[in-house]
Scaffold this motif. Structure first.
Motif, short mmCIF file in Angstrom:
data_model
loop_
_atom_site.label_atom_id
_atom_site.label_comp_id
_atom_site.label_asym_id
_atom_site.label_seq_id
_atom_site.Cartn_x
_atom_site.Cartn_y
_atom_site.Cartn_z
N LYS A 306 0.86 -1.18 0.00
CA LYS A 306 0.00 0.00 0.00
C LYS A 306 0.90 1.23 0.00
N ASN A 307 0.73 2.09 -0.99
CA ASN A 307 1.53 3.30 -1.11
C ASN A 307 0.71 4.50 -0.67
N SER A 308 1.33 5.68 -0.68
CA SER A 308 0.64 6.91 -0.24
C SER A 308 0.75 8.00 -1.31
N TRP A 309 0.57 7.59 -2.57
CA TRP A 309 0.64 8.53 -3.69
C TRP A 309 -0.69 8.67 -4.41
N GLY A 310 -1.79 8.36 -3.75
CA GLY A 310 -3.10 8.48 -4.37
C GLY A 310 -3.44 7.29 -5.24
N THR A 311 -4.69 7.24 -5.70
CA THR A 311 -5.16 6.11 -6.51
C THR A 311 -4.73 6.20 -7.96
N GLY A 312 -4.18 7.35 -8.37
CA GLY A 312 -3.73 7.49 -9.76
C GLY A 312 -2.39 6.83 -10.03
N TRP A 313 -1.72 6.38 -8.98
CA TRP A 313 -0.44 5.68 -9.14
C TRP A 313 -0.66 4.18 -8.96
N GLY A 314 0.06 3.39 -9.76
CA GLY A 314 0.02 1.94 -9.59
C GLY A 314 -1.33 1.33 -9.85
N GLU A 315 -1.60 0.23 -9.20
CA GLU A 315 -2.88 -0.45 -9.34
C GLU A 315 -3.86 0.15 -8.32
N ASN A 316 -4.38 1.31 -8.67
CA ASN A 316 -5.28 2.07 -7.78
C ASN A 316 -4.63 2.38 -6.44
N GLY A 317 -3.31 2.65 -6.49
CA GLY A 317 -2.58 3.03 -5.29
C GLY A 317 -1.75 1.92 -4.69
N TYR A 318 -1.87 0.71 -5.22
CA TYR A 318 -1.15 -0.45 -4.70
C TYR A 318 -0.11 -0.95 -5.70
N MET A 319 0.80 -1.79 -5.21
CA MET A 319 1.83 -2.38 -6.07
C MET A 319 2.06 -3.83 -5.70
N LYS A 320 2.28 -4.65 -6.72
CA LYS A 320 2.80 -5.99 -6.52
C LYS A 320 4.29 -5.95 -6.84
N ILE A 321 5.12 -6.40 -5.90
CA ILE A 321 6.56 -6.36 -6.08
C ILE A 321 7.14 -7.74 -5.78
N GLN A 322 8.11 -8.14 -6.54
CA GLN A 322 8.63 -9.50 -6.47
C GLN A 322 9.10 -9.88 -5.07
N ARG A 323 8.77 -11.11 -4.67
CA ARG A 323 9.11 -11.65 -3.35
C ARG A 323 10.08 -12.82 -3.50
N VAL A 325 13.46 -12.94 -3.57
CA VAL A 325 14.52 -12.72 -4.56
C VAL A 325 15.85 -13.24 -4.01
N ALA A 326 16.84 -13.28 -4.86
CA ALA A 326 18.14 -13.82 -4.46
C ALA A 326 18.82 -12.95 -3.41
N GLU A 327 18.64 -11.64 -3.50
CA GLU A 327 19.28 -10.73 -2.57
C GLU A 327 18.59 -10.80 -1.21
N LYS A 328 19.36 -10.96 -0.17
CA LYS A 328 18.79 -11.12 1.17
C LYS A 328 18.04 -9.87 1.62
N GLU A 329 18.39 -8.72 1.08
CA GLU A 329 17.73 -7.47 1.48
C GLU A 329 16.32 -7.36 0.94
N GLY A 330 15.95 -8.24 0.00
CA GLY A 330 14.66 -8.12 -0.66
C GLY A 330 14.75 -7.13 -1.80
N LEU A 331 13.82 -7.20 -2.73
CA LEU A 331 13.84 -6.29 -3.87
C LEU A 331 13.66 -4.85 -3.39
N CYS A 332 14.51 -3.96 -3.86
CA CYS A 332 14.50 -2.55 -3.47
C CYS A 332 14.75 -2.36 -1.97
N GLY A 333 15.31 -3.38 -1.32
CA GLY A 333 15.66 -3.27 0.09
C GLY A 333 14.50 -3.41 1.06
N LEU A 334 13.35 -3.93 0.61
CA LEU A 334 12.15 -3.91 1.45
C LEU A 334 12.23 -4.80 2.70
N ALA A 335 13.22 -5.71 2.76
CA ALA A 335 13.35 -6.56 3.94
C ALA A 335 14.38 -6.03 4.93
#
Length: 343
Positions: A306-323, A325-335
């Motif tokens: 869930k993002n905070s950029w309004g419903t005009g961004w992404g899938e009505n304000g949400y994003m699916k991001i790869q889970r 991944v090989a990098e221990k930090e997670g994609l884009c560092g999310l872990a």
């Protein structure tokens, strides 16, 4: 013979001029189409520029962004799409400076959990294969931080709204503006971190409602008379073990979780739909909330953000991001720096 050569020469010149004229016309038509697209976009997003010079500058940025987006989508070699959204007249540096806010100018980088060695979900093994906290009524509608770099407040509030619903049965929209105005350990629109927000909420005996203390998109003076009426409380917060997507899964299976992420890249800026796979690094600069997870038909696993950029961004304000991944930090560092409030 001479006449024939002269005729051929004239014909060649005419053909050349005709080709050049058609190219000029095509470029002019393309340019006019882009101008019209920009005008329509301005109307759609209510954009007004201070003068002709500023409008021309913004048009050139818009044009570059549109060309990049269209080229990306036409390539068709990614699992996600981009779109011309409300950020289309901002270059990437401008976008990053205004619409993110994780730890920007915030004091310190060290995590200071109220329970540094505790992770209540470490023994959780029974997790569903997919989960969406929206379907459980634990997610408020998408909000919009606008031009204030307080993503940290929106992330923390979304996580608190979720656990409040799960523990009390009541979904209440809580006040990000109270955090922006009153949490002096963070820096309002100049940035912050979720752990310090959770600390403030605990020490302040809770947060009031969005309706009582509405969002204003600015750094304001703390209205203690409004903050004196909390609608929800927490007893503390915990950090998810760093760089561990499995631990994050265990936590998200039980409640929405705040995460930091690198969310300033141009692909993130214009993400529209599909499963995001990057490009990004681990320079954490934005905060979102993980509200679920799942798996695509091809077997690719994802987190639901869930993002905070309004419903005009992404899938009505949400994003699916790869889970996973090989990098221990997670994609884009999310872990790397996930945390959640406790009740």
């Amino acid at each position: 013979m001479a006449l024939t050569l002269q005729c051929c020469f004239c014909l060649a010149i005419c053909l050349g001029l005709g080709f050049w004229a058609s190219q000029v016309e095509a470029r002019t038509l393309d340019e006019m189409a882009m101008v019209n697209k920009h005008e329509q976009w301005m109307v759609q997003y209510g954009r007004v520029y201070k003068d002709v010079k500023e409008k021309e500058k913004r048009f050139l940025v818009f044009k570059n962004n549109v060309e990049r987006i269209e080229s990306f989508n036409q390539a068709g070699n990614k699992s996600y799409k981009l779109s011309i959204n409300g950020f289309a007249d901002l270059d990437n540096e401008e976008f990053k400076a205004v619409h993110t806010g994780y730890m920007m100018k915030s004091t310190g980088n060290k995590r200071s959990s109220s329970s540094n060695t505790v992770f209540m979900y470490h023994n959780v093994t029974d997790v569903p294969t997919s989960l969406d906290w929206r379907s459980e009524g634990a997610v408020t509608p998408i909000k919009n931080q606008g031009g204030c770099g307080c993503c940290w407040a929106f992330s923390a509030v979304a996580a608190m709204e979720g656990i409040t619903k799960l523990k009390t049965g009541n979904l209440v929209s809580l006040s990000e503006q109270e955090l922006v105005d009153c949490d002096i350990n963070n820096s309002g629109c100049q940035g912050g971190i979720m752990d310090k927000a959770f600390q403030f909420i605990q020490q302040n005996q809770g947060l009031t409602t969005e309706s009582n203390y509405p969002y204003e998109e600015i750094d304001g003076t703390c209205h203690e008379e409004k903050a004196a009426y909390p609608a929800a409380k927490i007893t503390g917060y915990e950090d998810v073990p760093a760089n561990n997507e499995q631990a994050l899964l265990q936590a998200v299976a039980n409640q929405p979780v705040s995460v930091a992420i690198e969310g300033s890249g141009s692909s993130f800026q214009f993400y529209s739909s599909g499963l995001f796979t990057g490009e990004c690094s681990t320079n954490l600069d934005h905060a979102v909330t993980v509200i679920g997870y799942g798996e695509n038909n091809d077997g690719t696993k994802y987190w639901l953000l869930k993002n905070s950029w309004g419903t005009g961004w992404g899938e009505n304000g949400y994003m699916k991001i790869q889970r996973d991944v090989a990098e221990k930090e997670g994609l884009c560092g999310l872990a790397m720096k996930a945390s959640y409030p406790t009740i």
